[in-house]
Motif scaffolding. Sequence first.
Motif, mmCIF file in Angstrom:
data_model
loop_
_atom_site.group_PDB
_atom_site.id
_atom_site.type_symbol
_atom_site.label_atom_id
_atom_site.label_comp_id
_atom_site.label_asym_id
_atom_site.label_seq_id
_atom_site.Cartn_x
_atom_site.Cartn_y
_atom_site.Cartn_z
ATOM 1 N N GLU A 146 0.828 -1.204 0.000
ATOM 2 C CA GLU A 146 0.000 0.000 0.000
ATOM 3 C C GLU A 146 0.866 1.261 0.000
ATOM 4 O OE1 GLU A 146 -2.707 -0.245 3.244
ATOM 5 O OE2 GLU A 146 -3.697 -2.064 2.500
ATOM 6 N N THR A 147 2.011 1.218 0.677
ATOM 7 C CA THR A 147 2.904 2.377 0.675
ATOM 8 C C THR A 147 3.507 2.604 -0.703
ATOM 9 O OG1 THR A 147 3.451 1.999 3.008
ATOM 10 C CG2 THR A 147 4.947 3.394 1.749
ATOM 11 N N ASP A 188 2.204 1.755 -3.486
ATOM 12 C CA ASP A 188 1.116 2.220 -4.364
ATOM 13 C C ASP A 188 0.685 3.646 -4.062
ATOM 14 O OD1 ASP A 188 1.137 -0.222 -5.610
ATOM 15 O OD2 ASP A 188 -0.468 -1.058 -4.371
ATOM 16 N N ASN A 242 -0.717 4.810 -1.129
ATOM 17 C CA ASN A 242 -1.936 4.935 -0.318
ATOM 18 C C ASN A 242 -1.697 5.492 1.088
ATOM 19 O OD1 ASN A 242 -3.440 3.848 -2.434
ATOM 20 N ND2 ASN A 242 -3.105 1.751 -1.730
ATOM 21 N N GLN A 243 -0.437 5.538 1.528
ATOM 22 C CA GLN A 243 -0.062 6.067 2.843
ATOM 23 C C GLN A 243 -0.875 5.407 3.971
ATOM 24 O OE1 GLN A 243 -0.490 10.318 2.635
ATOM 25 N NE2 GLN A 243 1.278 10.563 1.282
ATOM 26 N N PRO A 244 -0.676 4.104 4.185
ATOM 27 C CA PRO A 244 -1.429 3.416 5.250
ATOM 28 C C PRO A 244 -0.913 3.788 6.631
ATOM 29 C CG PRO A 244 0.198 1.943 4.304
ATOM 30 C CD PRO A 244 0.253 3.206 3.487
ATOM 31 N N ARG A 304 -1.676 -0.893 10.225
ATOM 32 C CA ARG A 304 -1.845 -1.875 9.149
ATOM 33 C C ARG A 304 -0.902 -3.057 9.338
ATOM 34 N NH1 ARG A 304 -5.657 -3.933 6.079
ATOM 35 N NH2 ARG A 304 -5.088 -4.270 3.898
#
Length: 327
Positions: free
Chosen positions: A67-68, A70, A72-74, A78
Amino acid sequence: GAIRLKGNFSALFMGALAMVTPLTLVFLIPYLIARFTDTLWVMSIGIALFAILVGPLQIGYIRYFNETIDGNQPRLSRVYSCLNFSIFTLRTIYIALILMVIYIVGGILWMIPGCFAVSFYSMTLFFLEKYKYPRLSEAMNDCSRQMIGNRLAMFSYKLIFYLVYLLLFGMGALCLGLVFILAEDSLLVSYVVALCSTIVFIFMYTMVTVYYHSCNQIFFEDTLMYNERKRARLQREKELRKQKADAEKQNETDKNSDTKADAEVDKKESKEKVEIAKKEVKSKTKKSLDAKKEKSDKKPTKKAENKSKKDAKSEIKDTKSEDSKQN
């Protein structure tokens, strides 16, 4: 790996730190308690907690990492998303235990058996996270199948990280030895050294883990792409072979149809030749019959002429005989 980390290193470092810190503490704290209090059963609790947490935390960090990357800054929470009571979490714990046994047995037997075992199943958690297999056997079998042709490359880069981890844990063991030596003189100093050593160890362990996981993720994605291209190539080859077989079959069919057509033409020509031959025989037969008939017609005519000549001669003779009588 460094290219993937560009612009995301700080976020990935914090995520790795969130994963590494509890794993280090659940192993280190029981170990220190066991050494200072001579209660070895506490150490077994630490090992059990480590074995239970390592699988879910790795899966959580895989999700956080993807996610990072991509964008998305989770949140850091997470990383702990798999720390719950679910079937999926139980599967990750089970796979982590299997991999730990493989690593331990491979380490005891040294390199060769461990190499093959690691190359077969070490990426199982990545496959489980991506495809959510209903059964663990499917995840492990698919991991083993897709690693075919890539095991040597995978083990080559993993061996480098294993040596770095071995060096790091060796330094940690030396620091623990120093702590125990200092504890004989001053507990306060030993606690300070232990705390500082733990912070440095966690920092170094986190740094290595970020690069190690980045390489694992890249290798996993490259393996999938390689196998996808391989399947596409095999599919194209299969289609080409099918097209070739169809073309050969069509050519054979056309050849057979041409042969059949030629045979029909030859049959028709032979039939025509037979008809012509029959007509010629019939014509010759008719001519022969006509000739015989003409010949038979001519014979009676000659007889009639001979007879008429004889009659004429007899008449002349009779006439002469009458004339002689009159005289």
